[in-house]
Write a protein that holds these residues in place. Structure first.
Motif, mmCIF file in Angstrom:
data_model
loop_
_atom_site.group_PDB
_atom_site.id
_atom_site.type_symbol
_atom_site.label_atom_id
_atom_site.label_comp_id
_atom_site.label_asym_id
_atom_site.label_seq_id
_atom_site.Cartn_x
_atom_site.Cartn_y
_atom_site.Cartn_z
ATOM 1 N N ARG A 31 -1.752 5.471 4.671
ATOM 2 C CA ARG A 31 -2.226 4.151 4.241
ATOM 3 C C ARG A 31 -1.059 3.211 3.938
ATOM 4 N N LEU A 32 0.008 3.753 3.363
ATOM 5 C CA LEU A 32 1.179 2.933 3.011
ATOM 6 C C LEU A 32 2.161 2.773 4.162
ATOM 7 N N GLY A 33 2.010 3.589 5.201
ATOM 8 C CA GLY A 33 2.915 3.520 6.345
ATOM 9 C C GLY A 33 4.296 4.090 6.065
ATOM 10 N N VAL A 34 4.337 5.121 5.217
ATOM 11 C CA VAL A 34 5.606 5.791 4.898
ATOM 12 C C VAL A 34 5.415 7.286 5.111
ATOM 13 N N PRO A 41 11.592 4.815 1.282
ATOM 14 C CA PRO A 41 10.343 5.113 0.572
ATOM 15 C C PRO A 41 9.558 6.257 1.218
ATOM 16 N N VAL A 42 9.010 7.108 0.383
ATOM 17 C CA VAL A 42 8.152 8.219 0.806
ATOM 18 C C VAL A 42 7.066 8.411 -0.244
ATOM 19 N N LEU A 50 16.825 14.031 -6.186
ATOM 20 C CA LEU A 50 17.716 12.866 -6.221
ATOM 21 C C LEU A 50 17.975 12.327 -4.816
ATOM 22 N N ASP A 51 18.203 13.219 -3.866
ATOM 23 C CA ASP A 51 18.411 12.791 -2.472
ATOM 24 C C ASP A 51 17.207 12.035 -1.954
ATOM 25 N N LEU A 52 16.024 12.575 -2.180
ATOM 26 C CA LEU A 52 14.810 11.930 -1.680
ATOM 27 C C LEU A 52 14.558 10.588 -2.361
ATOM 28 N N LEU A 53 14.798 10.521 -3.658
ATOM 29 C CA LEU A 53 14.590 9.263 -4.376
ATOM 30 C C LEU A 53 15.632 8.209 -4.006
ATOM 31 N N GLY A 54 16.758 8.641 -3.459
ATOM 32 C CA GLY A 54 17.799 7.711 -3.041
ATOM 33 C C GLY A 54 17.645 7.232 -1.606
ATOM 34 N N SER A 67 11.266 5.213 -9.072
ATOM 35 C CA SER A 67 10.073 5.106 -8.243
ATOM 36 C C SER A 67 9.366 3.784 -8.482
ATOM 37 N N GLU A 68 8.717 3.304 -7.435
ATOM 38 C CA GLU A 68 7.905 2.109 -7.588
ATOM 39 C C GLU A 68 6.584 2.426 -8.256
ATOM 40 N N LEU A 69 6.089 3.626 -8.003
ATOM 41 C CA LEU A 69 4.833 4.063 -8.558
ATOM 42 C C LEU A 69 4.982 5.499 -8.996
#
Length: 90
Positions: A15-18, A63-64, A56-60, A86-88
């Motif tokens: 839905r978010l396209g990520v 967006p996922v 940390l790698d993923l958050l850097g 994170s945005e959410l």
């Protein structure tokens, strides 16, 4: 286990396209071992270090939608780092 993180995460990611990423699957891919094998070989402490570094790698990165393992939020500063980066945060 079996609570619907993967199903819900994939639907949300679509839905978010990520991309959808499961943290445990990302760890297993990077380490070329299952989570249970990492626990058996190196113990929970080492697993949590790997988990934190992977997080940390993923958050850097880009967006996922990220599915976390059951103990991720309860270890160290993970919850604070996720909330900060994170945005959410649900």
């Amino acid at each position: 286990m079996g609570v619907g993180k993967t199903t819900t995460g994939r639907l949300l990611a679509d839905r978010l396209g990520v991309p959808f990423v499961d943290l445990d699957a990302a760890i297993e891919s990077a380490e070329m071992k299952s989570v249970s094998q990492i626990f058996a070989d190196a113990g929970e402490g080492r697993f949590r270090e790997i988990e934190h570094a992977t997080l940390l790698d993923l958050l850097g990165g880009p967006p996922v939608v990220l599915a976390l393992g059951g103990g991720t939020l309860h270890h160290g500063t993970n919850a604070a780092v996720i909330a900060e980066r994170s945005e959410l945060f649900v």
